[in-house]
Motif scaffolding. Sequence first.
Motif, PDB file in Angstrom:
ATOM      1  N   ARG A   1      -5.502  -1.004 -10.227  1.00 48.93           N
ATOM      2  CA  ARG A   1      -6.138  -0.901  -8.907  1.00 48.93           C
ATOM      3  C   ARG A   1      -7.631  -0.639  -9.073  1.00 48.93           C
ATOM      4  O   ARG A   1      -8.453  -1.231  -8.374  1.00 48.93           O
ATOM      5  CB  ARG A   1      -5.486   0.208  -8.094  1.00 48.93           C
ATOM      6  CG  ARG A   1      -6.059   0.395  -6.687  1.00 48.93           C
ATOM      7  CD  ARG A   1      -5.258   1.445  -5.906  1.00 48.93           C
ATOM      8  NE  ARG A   1      -5.793   1.608  -4.566  1.00 48.93           N
ATOM      9  CZ  ARG A   1      -6.789   2.461  -4.258  1.00 48.93           C
ATOM     10  NH1 ARG A   1      -7.332   3.213  -5.220  1.00 48.93           N
ATOM     11  NH2 ARG A   1      -7.225   2.560  -3.020  1.00 48.93           N
TER      12      ARG A   1
ATOM     13  N   TYR B   1      -1.370  -3.463  -6.471  1.00 46.18           N
ATOM     14  CA  TYR B   1      -1.315  -2.604  -7.649  1.00 46.18           C
ATOM     15  C   TYR B   1      -0.978  -1.165  -7.281  1.00 46.18           C
ATOM     16  O   TYR B   1      -0.343  -0.444  -8.042  1.00 46.18           O
ATOM     17  CB  TYR B   1      -2.634  -2.670  -8.421  1.00 46.18           C
ATOM     18  CG  TYR B   1      -2.791  -3.951  -9.205  1.00 46.18           C
ATOM     19  CD1 TYR B   1      -1.918  -4.262 -10.244  1.00 46.18           C
ATOM     20  CD2 TYR B   1      -3.791  -4.861  -8.905  1.00 46.18           C
ATOM     21  CE1 TYR B   1      -2.039  -5.438 -10.967  1.00 46.18           C
ATOM     22  CE2 TYR B   1      -3.929  -6.049  -9.630  1.00 46.18           C
ATOM     23  CZ  TYR B   1      -3.046  -6.324 -10.655  1.00 46.18           C
ATOM     24  OH  TYR B   1      -3.169  -7.487 -11.367  1.00 46.18           O
ATOM     25  N   SER B   2      -1.404  -0.746  -6.093  1.00 47.86           N
ATOM     26  CA  SER B   2      -1.056   0.601  -5.638  1.00 47.86           C
ATOM     27  C   SER B   2       0.447   0.725  -5.450  1.00 47.86           C
ATOM     28  O   SER B   2       1.054   1.747  -5.796  1.00 47.86           O
ATOM     29  CB  SER B   2      -1.775   0.920  -4.318  1.00 47.86           C
ATOM     30  OG  SER B   2      -3.166   0.978  -4.503  1.00 47.86           O
TER      31      SER B   2
ATOM     32  N   ALA C   1      -5.742  -4.898  -4.435  1.00 43.09           N
ATOM     33  CA  ALA C   1      -5.743  -3.465  -4.736  1.00 43.09           C
ATOM     34  C   ALA C   1      -4.478  -2.807  -4.212  1.00 43.09           C
ATOM     35  O   ALA C   1      -3.880  -1.947  -4.873  1.00 43.09           O
ATOM     36  CB  ALA C   1      -6.977  -2.806  -4.125  1.00 43.09           C
TER      37      ALA C   1
ATOM     38  N   GLU D   1      -2.528   2.617 -11.082  1.00 45.42           N
ATOM     39  CA  GLU D   1      -3.835   3.056 -10.605  1.00 45.42           C
ATOM     40  C   GLU D   1      -4.959   2.459 -11.432  1.00 45.42           C
ATOM     41  O   GLU D   1      -6.049   2.218 -10.917  1.00 45.42           O
ATOM     42  CB  GLU D   1      -3.906   4.581 -10.622  1.00 45.42           C
ATOM     43  CG  GLU D   1      -3.106   5.250  -9.509  1.00 45.42           C
ATOM     44  CD  GLU D   1      -3.576   4.814  -8.119  1.00 45.42           C
ATOM     45  OE1 GLU D   1      -4.803   4.773  -7.886  1.00 45.42           O
ATOM     46  OE2 GLU D   1      -2.720   4.491  -7.289  1.00 45.42           O
TER      47      GLU D   1
END
Length: 236
Positions: free
Chosen positions: A24, A15-16, A12, A21
């Motif tokens: 994520r 991807y942030s 997560a 988003e």
Amino acid sequence: MSGQTLTDRIAAAQYSLTGSEVARAVCKATTHEVMAPKKKHLEYLIQATQESNVNIPQMADTLFERAGNASWIVVFKALVTTHHLMVHGNEKFIQYLASRNTLFNLSNFLDKTGSHGYDMSTFIRRYSRYLNEKAFAYRQMAFDFGRVKKGADGVMRTMSTDKLLKGMPTLQSQIDALLEFDVNPKDLANGVINAAFLLLFKDLIKLYACYNDGIINLLGKSQELYECIEISKSLV
């Protein structure tokens, strides 16, 4: 295993950092927690499919990537999330899935980490086949049987003979794939498979409504169908 793992948090966070988003949220919906994808993450993804600036192929690819995980929990939740978006998301999501040459290739999936993994792997293989069939049906018909209007003035009730003869076998194949999930009450032992079962049950109600409409339409066209069959025989 309960709770998010370190792997979940790292994925997560990655991807942030890239500013994705949506990806994520996909990771958050498909953690190693033995529970259904959280409502807030599913709602975020559903809303994302409505936005013109969201990359639907990228969203789908992230789900396919998660479905390539070794853990039955992550894979099953990726399938549940995909199914949820096919049903509740913008139609462009299922349109994209239908446009792909290949979808989920999980016919040989097996999580060997424990007896529960073995059991759930069976349902993952069946579930992925159904989702593939659902997307294929959309490709064949250019609509989702679950979304179309039902009843006297519904799509299947008012469909032309040619399209009906194409649509009924396609609908039957989708129903057959769904019924092959074949779950018993004792198998509904965790939130993940329960979420899948609920989506499948709701799909089945809609598919049978379409099937009934199609049968009524076919019966009404019996004379026309008889003439088509006779013409076909004469051409053989």
